[in-house]
Design a protein around this motif. Structure first.
Motif, short mmCIF file in Angstrom:
data_model
loop_
_atom_site.label_atom_id
_atom_site.label_comp_id
_atom_site.label_asym_id
_atom_site.label_seq_id
_atom_site.Cartn_x
_atom_site.Cartn_y
_atom_site.Cartn_z
N GLN A 31 -10.34 24.62 -12.66
CA GLN A 31 -9.73 23.33 -12.34
C GLN A 31 -9.95 23.05 -10.86
O GLN A 31 -9.27 23.60 -10.00
N THR A 32 -10.93 22.21 -10.57
CA THR A 32 -11.23 21.91 -9.17
C THR A 32 -10.34 20.77 -8.69
O THR A 32 -10.20 19.76 -9.38
N ALA A 33 -9.75 20.93 -7.53
CA ALA A 33 -8.90 19.91 -6.96
C ALA A 33 -9.76 18.74 -6.48
O ALA A 33 -10.89 18.94 -6.04
N PRO A 34 -9.25 17.50 -6.56
CA PRO A 34 -10.01 16.36 -6.06
C PRO A 34 -10.33 16.52 -4.58
O PRO A 34 -9.53 17.09 -3.82
N ARG A 35 -11.48 16.04 -4.20
CA ARG A 35 -11.86 16.08 -2.78
C ARG A 35 -10.91 15.20 -1.99
O ARG A 35 -10.58 14.08 -2.39
N THR A 36 -10.45 15.68 -0.86
CA THR A 36 -9.55 14.91 0.00
C THR A 36 -10.36 14.25 1.11
O THR A 36 -11.14 14.91 1.80
N ILE A 37 -10.17 12.95 1.26
CA ILE A 37 -10.90 12.17 2.26
C ILE A 37 -9.90 11.51 3.21
O ILE A 37 -9.05 10.74 2.76
N PRO A 38 -9.96 11.80 4.50
CA PRO A 38 -9.09 11.10 5.44
C PRO A 38 -9.42 9.60 5.43
O PRO A 38 -10.59 9.22 5.51
N LEU A 39 -8.40 8.77 5.31
CA LEU A 39 -8.58 7.32 5.32
C LEU A 39 -7.76 6.75 6.47
O LEU A 39 -6.54 6.83 6.48
N LEU A 40 -8.45 6.18 7.45
CA LEU A 40 -7.82 5.70 8.67
C LEU A 40 -7.49 4.22 8.54
O LEU A 40 -8.32 3.42 8.12
N LEU A 41 -6.27 3.86 8.92
CA LEU A 41 -5.81 2.47 8.88
C LEU A 41 -5.21 2.09 10.21
O LEU A 41 -4.68 2.94 10.93
N GLY A 42 -5.28 0.80 10.54
CA GLY A 42 -4.56 0.29 11.70
C GLY A 42 -3.10 0.07 11.35
O GLY A 42 -2.76 -0.23 10.20
N ASP A 43 -2.23 0.23 12.33
CA ASP A 43 -0.80 0.14 12.02
C ASP A 43 -0.35 -1.30 11.82
O ASP A 43 -0.99 -2.26 12.25
N ALA A 44 0.76 -1.44 11.12
CA ALA A 44 1.44 -2.72 10.91
C ALA A 44 2.92 -2.44 11.07
O ALA A 44 3.51 -1.71 10.27
N LEU A 45 3.53 -2.99 12.11
CA LEU A 45 4.88 -2.58 12.51
C LEU A 45 5.91 -3.66 12.22
O LEU A 45 5.61 -4.86 12.21
N ASP A 46 7.15 -3.21 12.00
CA ASP A 46 8.25 -4.16 11.84
C ASP A 46 8.83 -4.50 13.21
O ASP A 46 8.30 -4.10 14.25
N ALA A 47 9.92 -5.25 13.20
CA ALA A 47 10.51 -5.71 14.46
C ALA A 47 11.01 -4.57 15.34
O ALA A 47 11.14 -4.72 16.55
N LYS A 48 11.29 -3.41 14.73
CA LYS A 48 11.77 -2.25 15.49
C LYS A 48 10.64 -1.30 15.87
O LYS A 48 10.89 -0.21 16.38
N GLY A 49 9.41 -1.70 15.59
CA GLY A 49 8.27 -0.85 15.94
C GLY A 49 8.00 0.25 14.94
O GLY A 49 7.22 1.15 15.21
N LYS A 50 8.64 0.19 13.76
CA LYS A 50 8.42 1.19 12.72
C LYS A 50 7.32 0.73 11.77
O LYS A 50 7.17 -0.47 11.52
N GLN A 51 6.59 1.68 11.22
CA GLN A 51 5.51 1.37 10.30
C GLN A 51 6.05 0.69 9.04
O GLN A 51 6.99 1.16 8.41
N LYS A 52 5.45 -0.45 8.67
CA LYS A 52 5.87 -1.15 7.46
C LYS A 52 5.23 -0.52 6.23
O LYS A 52 4.17 0.10 6.32
N PRO A 53 5.86 -0.67 5.06
CA PRO A 53 5.25 -0.16 3.83
C PRO A 53 3.89 -0.82 3.59
O PRO A 53 3.66 -1.96 3.99
N MET A 54 3.02 -0.11 2.92
CA MET A 54 1.70 -0.64 2.63
C MET A 54 1.81 -1.83 1.67
O MET A 54 2.63 -1.84 0.76
N LEU A 55 0.96 -2.83 1.92
CA LEU A 55 0.93 -3.98 1.03
C LEU A 55 0.56 -3.56 -0.38
O LEU A 55 -0.28 -2.68 -0.58
N ALA A 56 1.16 -4.21 -1.37
CA ALA A 56 0.98 -3.80 -2.77
C ALA A 56 -0.48 -3.89 -3.21
O ALA A 56 -0.98 -2.98 -3.89
#
Length: 264
Positions: A31-56
């Motif tokens: 049982q081979t585990a799926p290959r893991t690929i780093p996926l880089l995204l730019g941040d999207a912050l709320d009014a308090k500077g916290k990361q917002k949930p990812m868009l659906a």
């Protein structure tokens, strides 16, 4: 009654049979585990500077591609300049970094996975006619720090108009607009959303902040009807030295997903 020697021979015979049967069976599939690929995204912050949930829609896209490619994305979120720098240095795949000729020399881009439209938002009591970038002459435009808005915009930046850069917080930039620190704010939205839909959403979003800032009740936000850019492709990209066929596989997966949607 069997002698001790006969019993020993019988046990040896049974053990040999068991070993023979075991070696005759096909080996269990690893049982081979799926290959893991780093996926880089730019941040999207709320009014308090916290990361917002990812868009659906973005989460759905990534989930579908994971299934199509048989991989797992290890999502890493950074300010856009750092995300781009890491991608150039081979730290992983990046999504949503706009194409420019210079970036295309440094990164290998996929086909468009989605598209968005760039709009201008103003105070409702300070709208102005807009058809082209020249109409921004002398104005101050709010933008995300470290983000590129296309070749022509970058050529005119701080020449034809001034750019006020802020963190990737929609709330922060729109509050600056309400306070007249800028004349307009650039806002990317998915291409399927219309100007009236976007305007209704951001008016509801900004209303609590407007009350806190003491903005007159009659004043809100308006989306200018003519967009700055339309159908901006959103792509995956990776440093050429790290692309072992991944971009081609992504393109093939995107084509399959488009075909699936078209046949529904």
């Amino acid at each position: 009654m069997s002698s001790a020697g006969d019993l020993a021979k019988k046990r040896a015979f049974l053990l040999g049979c068991a070993l023979l049967c075991a070696t005759a069976l096909p080996p269990a599939r690893a049982q081979t585990a799926p290959r893991t690929i780093p996926l880089l995204l730019g941040d999207a912050l709320d009014a308090k500077g916290k990361q917002k949930p990812m868009l659906a829609w973005r989460r759905k896209l990534f989930d579908q591609l994971e299934q199509e490619l048989g991989v797992t994305f290890d999502i890493k979120v950074y300010p856009w300049p750092r995300a781009e720098r890491n991608a150039r240095e081979g730290a992983g795949l990046i999504f949503g970094l706009p194409k420019t000729p210079e970036r295309e020399r440094a990164l290998r881009y996929s086909d468009a996975a989605a598209s968005n439209t760039l709009w201008l938002v103003t105070r409702s009591d300070a709208t102005f006619p807009f058809q082209r970038l020249y109409d921004l002459r002398g104005k101050t435009v709010g933008a995300v720090r470290g983000y590129s808005y296309g070749d022509e915009f970058e050529r005119q930046r701080n020449r034809l108009f001034r750019v006020d850069e802020d963190i990737a917080s929609r709330a922060s930039r729109l509050q600056r607009l309400l306070l007249k620190r800028v004349d307009a704010v650039l806002l990317y939205q998915p291409s399927w959303e219309t100007a009236p839909e976007i305007e209704a959403n951001i008016r509801g979003f900004i209303a609590p902040y407007a009350r806190e800032l003491g903005i007159p009740p009659a004043v809100s936000l308006s989306v200018l009807p003519h967009p700055v850019q339309v159908e901006n492709g959103q792509h995956f990209a990776i440093a050429p030295g790290q692309d072992d066929g991944l971009i081609e596989r992504i393109n093939a997966a995107l084509a399959r997903l488009r075909k699936t949607v078209a046949t529904r």
